[in-house]
Design a protein around this motif. Structure first.
Motif, PDB file in Angstrom:
ATOM      1  N   VAL A 131      37.447 -41.610  23.230  1.00 51.41           N
ATOM      2  CA  VAL A 131      37.391 -43.013  23.641  1.00 51.41           C
ATOM      3  C   VAL A 131      36.990 -43.870  22.448  1.00 51.41           C
ATOM      4  O   VAL A 131      35.946 -43.640  21.827  1.00 51.41           O
ATOM      5  N   PHE A 132      37.831 -44.860  22.126  1.00 54.10           N
ATOM      6  CA  PHE A 132      37.522 -45.801  21.047  1.00 54.10           C
ATOM      7  C   PHE A 132      36.827 -47.021  21.645  1.00 54.10           C
ATOM      8  O   PHE A 132      37.418 -47.788  22.413  1.00 54.10           O
ATOM      9  N   THR A 133      35.564 -47.207  21.297  1.00 57.52           N
ATOM     10  CA  THR A 133      34.802 -48.391  21.685  1.00 57.52           C
ATOM     11  C   THR A 133      33.593 -48.521  20.777  1.00 57.52           C
ATOM     12  O   THR A 133      33.037 -47.521  20.330  1.00 57.52           O
ATOM     13  N   VAL A 153      35.363 -47.366  14.458  1.00 54.07           N
ATOM     14  CA  VAL A 153      36.192 -47.219  13.256  1.00 54.07           C
ATOM     15  C   VAL A 153      35.766 -46.031  12.404  1.00 54.07           C
ATOM     16  O   VAL A 153      36.552 -45.523  11.588  1.00 54.07           O
ATOM     17  N   GLU A 154      34.539 -45.564  12.571  1.00 55.20           N
ATOM     18  CA  GLU A 154      34.079 -44.424  11.772  1.00 55.20           C
ATOM     19  C   GLU A 154      34.855 -43.145  12.084  1.00 55.20           C
ATOM     20  O   GLU A 154      34.870 -42.211  11.287  1.00 55.20           O
ATOM     21  N   LEU A 155      35.532 -43.100  13.234  1.00 58.00           N
ATOM     22  CA  LEU A 155      36.300 -41.914  13.615  1.00 58.00           C
ATOM     23  C   LEU A 155      37.674 -41.855  12.948  1.00 58.00           C
ATOM     24  O   LEU A 155      38.293 -40.782  12.914  1.00 58.00           O
ATOM     25  N   ILE A 156      38.157 -42.985  12.431  1.00 60.11           N
ATOM     26  CA  ILE A 156      39.521 -43.040  11.886  1.00 60.11           C
ATOM     27  C   ILE A 156      39.690 -42.048  10.735  1.00 60.11           C
ATOM     28  O   ILE A 156      40.671 -41.296  10.675  1.00 60.11           O
ATOM     29  N   VAL A 172      39.618 -49.422  24.274  1.00 52.40           N
ATOM     30  CA  VAL A 172      39.472 -50.739  24.888  1.00 52.40           C
ATOM     31  C   VAL A 172      40.253 -51.738  24.024  1.00 52.40           C
ATOM     32  O   VAL A 172      40.437 -51.512  22.819  1.00 52.40           O
ATOM     33  N   PRO A 173      40.741 -52.852  24.581  1.00 52.39           N
ATOM     34  CA  PRO A 173      41.574 -53.801  23.828  1.00 52.39           C
ATOM     35  C   PRO A 173      40.941 -54.335  22.547  1.00 52.39           C
ATOM     36  O   PRO A 173      41.650 -54.605  21.573  1.00 52.39           O
ATOM     37  N   ALA A 174      39.625 -54.482  22.508  1.00 55.81           N
ATOM     38  CA  ALA A 174      38.969 -55.038  21.321  1.00 55.81           C
ATOM     39  C   ALA A 174      39.117 -54.142  20.097  1.00 55.81           C
ATOM     40  O   ALA A 174      38.991 -54.615  18.955  1.00 55.81           O
ATOM     41  N   MET A 175      39.413 -52.858  20.305  1.00 56.29           N
ATOM     42  CA  MET A 175      39.513 -51.915  19.186  1.00 56.29           C
ATOM     43  C   MET A 175      40.908 -51.844  18.565  1.00 56.29           C
ATOM     44  O   MET A 175      41.068 -51.307  17.468  1.00 56.29           O
ATOM     45  N   LEU A 179      42.642 -50.069  14.812  1.00 56.26           N
ATOM     46  CA  LEU A 179      43.225 -48.723  14.906  1.00 56.26           C
ATOM     47  C   LEU A 179      44.624 -48.624  14.315  1.00 56.26           C
ATOM     48  O   LEU A 179      45.263 -47.570  14.428  1.00 56.26           O
ATOM     49  N   ILE A 180      45.111 -49.677  13.675  1.00 54.77           N
ATOM     50  CA  ILE A 180      46.469 -49.681  13.111  1.00 54.77           C
ATOM     51  C   ILE A 180      46.706 -48.519  12.132  1.00 54.77           C
ATOM     52  O   ILE A 180      47.790 -47.927  12.123  1.00 54.77           O
ATOM     53  N   PRO A 181      45.727 -48.128  11.276  1.00 51.20           N
ATOM     54  CA  PRO A 181      45.959 -46.978  10.371  1.00 51.20           C
ATOM     55  C   PRO A 181      46.295 -45.666  11.091  1.00 51.20           C
ATOM     56  O   PRO A 181      46.846 -44.750  10.481  1.00 51.20           O
ATOM     57  N   LEU A 182      46.000 -45.570  12.396  1.00 50.71           N
ATOM     58  CA  LEU A 182      46.254 -44.332  13.138  1.00 50.71           C
ATOM     59  C   LEU A 182      47.609 -44.323  13.851  1.00 50.71           C
ATOM     60  O   LEU A 182      47.967 -43.317  14.469  1.00 50.71           O
ATOM     61  N   ARG A 183      48.361 -45.410  13.758  1.00 47.57           N
ATOM     62  CA  ARG A 183      49.611 -45.499  14.509  1.00 47.57           C
ATOM     63  C   ARG A 183      50.583 -44.379  14.141  1.00 47.57           C
ATOM     64  O   ARG A 183      51.147 -43.709  14.998  1.00 47.57           O
TER      65      ARG A 183
END
Length: 230
Positions: A131-133, A153-156, A172-175, A179-183
């Protein structure tokens, strides 16, 4: 004068060869057509399957229609075969679904993947969900509802380096802008509203991806997936 005479003689000698070459080409084309016609004649026409049912248990399937069974009868046969073959009683039951992917405006529907909650689960194992939050209250809710990993962001960096490997990712939408580098790394597992992996209802998303069954469309129109245990 002697040179001109010699050149004229050469030209007149070479001219008769042209019609022979043309005739050879037409002969080759004719032989190819003849070969194709012969191969067509040699091909045996397929016989239609017989409508009558086979008398014995052992028969050539080529002569008869493929049998189809009702659901109850098919499940009963699976159980009977399991007892006769002494196979594992809790083995999975699979289903092949053939979809019609053609549309009126668009030529075909693009292959897709989705997750569904089954009314009766056939396994005790649950999927690992990240979960990203960055909200502490949301993170606590995620932990209480069984999230394997919770963070921001530390998980990226760890995901890009394959230090963290889970089955599904929700956010969640705020993240999303972070998260674009993970696309390109996550591809179809990248959080999105289409796959119900992006939203504010963290408990609902966790239940879907922890307990749900993922299915994908293979070969453009076939779904091969588990539906039960024998």
């Amino acid at each position: 004068d002697q040179r001109l005479v010699a050149a004229a003689a050469l030209v007149s000698a070479a001219q008769p060869a042209r019609p022979y070459a043309a005739e050879a080409k037409t002969a080759k084309k004719g032989s190819q057509k003849a070969k194709k016609e012969e191969t067509k004649k040699k091909q045996v026409t397929k016989r239609r399957p017989l409508m009558s049912k086979p008398v014995d248990d052992v028969y050539l399937t080529w002569y008869y229609e493929r049998p189809s069974y009702d659901l109850e009868e098919a499940v009963g046969m699976l159980k009977k075969f399991q007892e006769l073959d002494f196979t594992y009683p809790k083995q999975h039951v699979y289903i092949n679904v053939f979809l019609d992917m053609t549309r009126q405006k668009k030529k075909k529907v693009d292959p897709f993947a989705s997750t569904v909650l089954l009314p009766y689960r056939f396994t005790d194992e649950t999927n690992k969900v990240l979960v990203f939050t960055e909200d502490e209250q949301e993170a606590e809710i995620a932990r209480e509802n069984g999230a394997a990993v919770v963070g921001g962001v530390e998980l990226i960096k760890w995901i890009l380096e394959d230090e963290i490997q889970v089955d599904f990712y929700v956010a969640v939408p705020a993240m999303m802008p972070k998260l674009i580098p993970l696309r390109s790394k996550l591809r179809r597992k990248y959080p999105s509203t289409k796959r119900n992996s992006l939203g504010h209802d963290i408990p609902k998303m966790l239940q879907l991806f922890r307990e749900g069954l993922e299915y994908t469309v293979e070969d453009e129109r076939v779904i091969k997936t588990r539906i039960a245990r024998v």
